[in-house]
Design an enzyme around this catalytic site. Structure first.
Site, mmCIF file in Angstrom:
data_model
loop_
_atom_site.group_PDB
_atom_site.id
_atom_site.type_symbol
_atom_site.label_atom_id
_atom_site.label_comp_id
_atom_site.label_asym_id
_atom_site.label_seq_id
_atom_site.Cartn_x
_atom_site.Cartn_y
_atom_site.Cartn_z
ATOM 1 N N GLU A 74 41.229 15.102 -47.536
ATOM 2 C CA GLU A 74 42.659 14.904 -47.818
ATOM 3 C C GLU A 74 43.247 13.816 -46.923
ATOM 4 O O GLU A 74 44.069 13.008 -47.372
ATOM 5 C CB GLU A 74 43.413 16.222 -47.621
ATOM 6 C CG GLU A 74 43.170 17.259 -48.703
ATOM 7 C CD GLU A 74 41.832 17.973 -48.569
ATOM 8 O OE1 GLU A 74 41.397 18.625 -49.539
ATOM 9 O OE2 GLU A 74 41.218 17.872 -47.477
ATOM 10 N N HIS A 84 44.972 29.786 -51.901
ATOM 11 C CA HIS A 84 45.247 29.064 -53.144
ATOM 12 C C HIS A 84 46.591 29.475 -53.743
ATOM 13 O O HIS A 84 46.768 29.451 -54.956
ATOM 14 C CB HIS A 84 44.131 29.302 -54.170
ATOM 15 C CG HIS A 84 42.809 28.739 -53.764
ATOM 16 N ND1 HIS A 84 41.948 29.423 -52.947
ATOM 17 C CD2 HIS A 84 42.207 27.557 -54.045
ATOM 18 C CE1 HIS A 84 40.861 28.692 -52.742
ATOM 19 N NE2 HIS A 84 41.001 27.550 -53.400
#
Length: 430
Positions: free
Chosen positions: A127, A197
């Site tokens: 990321e 998540h």
């Protein structure tokens, strides 16, 4: 051989071993049943029977072909927006983890085949690297549209967002900028995602001057706001509520259109209470509003859309009309977006408030799996808070007396009539 067969074979297993294995079997059976129940229960209460679909707000957007519509969910609307961006902006690029193959949520399906691997491509699982690469592209005059797969994993890139993306224009005194960056990212609860998540990290970026955070509620909004973000002169994080990817459907205009960044939208007018939310929480507000309407309460619902910089003027105007404010979001209540808005409204609308500002938000805990329905704000929590705000009476708690006297010692020796309001506490609010 199954566990039962092995337990019953006394020639192989002793009595104590057989007893222990039976306990293991019973425990595993309970866990299986509990997990299945948890998966069903974690979806939360079923929604009310309501039509959440919407049409384009013609006050915001003028369409050339208003009748040329196509049924899309949010996933398809996002894909359509990126397709238009790639076709109309020559130096635009779409990239991220698994993006070339369509992405984990299939939002980039078909773009690689149409525009080639030079413009739609995969990145390593980094990321920080994705955002660092975006900074370089944008500084060179390109328009990067990068993807972070889950909001939970955006934090390795936080340094790039906070120290590079947000400050690039400021530190060069306007000579350079990376305003072309748009970072797409799924976020929020999905019913079974657990604590890695399901998180809503938008409040972490509200402290970073120079960033804009946008969250849509529907396919029409997703397409217009994403195109508006891509064409904005400022770097934008575009959080997409993944629970709505395929749940929300609209008849979306096929043509190119943008919706304004930094502008909230009043979805429903009312006179009794102002309700504010964004993303998937808008549906909960609409269902709670329907429940409140049965009690004669008229709710005004505002979709924030841009979380930072948020549209304080629209909120202020509404609160001065209704006198009550309720804010909801999935993220933790402490230092969330609701806390900032509540503080600002208290400064601007203190004398107009008829009740304390309410926040119906997630808890200050890691995001749970089995207990997700208890963690998330839902229509029942919002409805209960709405009733409390409507029942609140300021006169129950304070006694107000007006006292007048003449002041004779001012520098000008003028006689001025002054009114003093004495406020004393009658009882402690619960």
């Amino acid at each position: 051989m199954c566990i039962r067969d092995r337990v019953s074979t006394q020639s192989t297993w002793g009595f104590q071993e057989s007893k222990d294995m039976m306990k293991v079997f019973q425990l595993s059976t309970r866990i299986t049943r509990f997990t299945l129940l948890a998966r069903v229960f974690s979806a939360g209460p079923p929604p009310l029977k309501m039509d959440f679909s919407e049409k384009v707000n013609t006050k915001e957007v003028t369409l050339k072909n208003p009748d040329k519509l196509k049924k899309m969910n949010i996933c398809q609307a996002v894909n359509n927006a990126m397709d238009i961006a790639l076709a109309t902006i020559p130096k635009s690029y779409v990239f991220g983890e698994d993006v070339k193959f369509g992405g984990v949520f299939r939002c980039t399906v078909g773009l690689n085949e149409k525009y080639g691997t030079d413009r739609v491509f995969n990145t390593p699982l980094s990321e920080q690297g994705i955002l660092g690469f975006s900074v370089g592209l944008a500084a060179a005059g390109c328009t990067p549209i990068c993807e972070i797969q889950f909001g939970d994993y955006i934090f390795p890139a936080f340094d790039q967002f906070h120290n590079e993306v947000a400050k690039y224009r400021y530190r060069s005194a306007g000579l350079y900028n990376v305003g072309g960056i748009t970072c797409r990212c799924s976020y929020g609860a999905v019913g079974h995602g657990g604590h890695y998540h399901s998180q809503a990290p938008e409040a972490h970026f509200m402290h970073t001057a120079g960033l804009t955070v946008v969250i849509p509620r529907s396919p029409i909004q997703a397409k217009g706001l994403l195109l508006g973000s891509i064409r904005s002169p400022d770097p934008i994080i575009f959080f997409e509520p993944k629970i709505l990817y395929r749940m929300a459907e609209d008849m979306v205009p096929e043509e190119d259109y943008t919706l304004p960044i930094g502008k909230a939208e009043v979805l429903q007018e009312g006179k009794d209470i102002t309700m504010i939310g964004y993303g998937a929480s808008i549906r909960q507000l609409m269902m709670a509003s329907k429940m409140a309407e049965e009690k004669g309460i008229k709710c005004e619902i505002i979709d924030l859309r841009t979380i930072i910089p948020y549209d304080i003027e629209t909120i202020e105007k509404s609160v001065k009309k209704t006198g009550r404010l309720l804010i909801t979001h999935e993220g933790p209540v402490t230092s969330g977006a609701g806390a900032e808005i509540a503080a600002k409204i208290q400064e601007r609308c203190f004398l107009s408030l008829k009740a304390p500002i309410a926040r119906v938000c997630g808890f200050d805990t890691p995001f749970p799996f089995v207990y997700e329905p208890f963690y998330l704000p839902n229509r029942f929590k919002i409805f209960e808070s709405t009733l409390k705000l409507m029942e609140f009476q300021l006169k129950q708690y304070i006694s107000i007396q007006s006292v007048s006297y003449t002041h004779l010692t001012l520098p000008t020796k003028a006689q001025v009539q002054i009114s003093v309001v004495a406020v004393s506490l009658k009882k402690k609010p619960t």
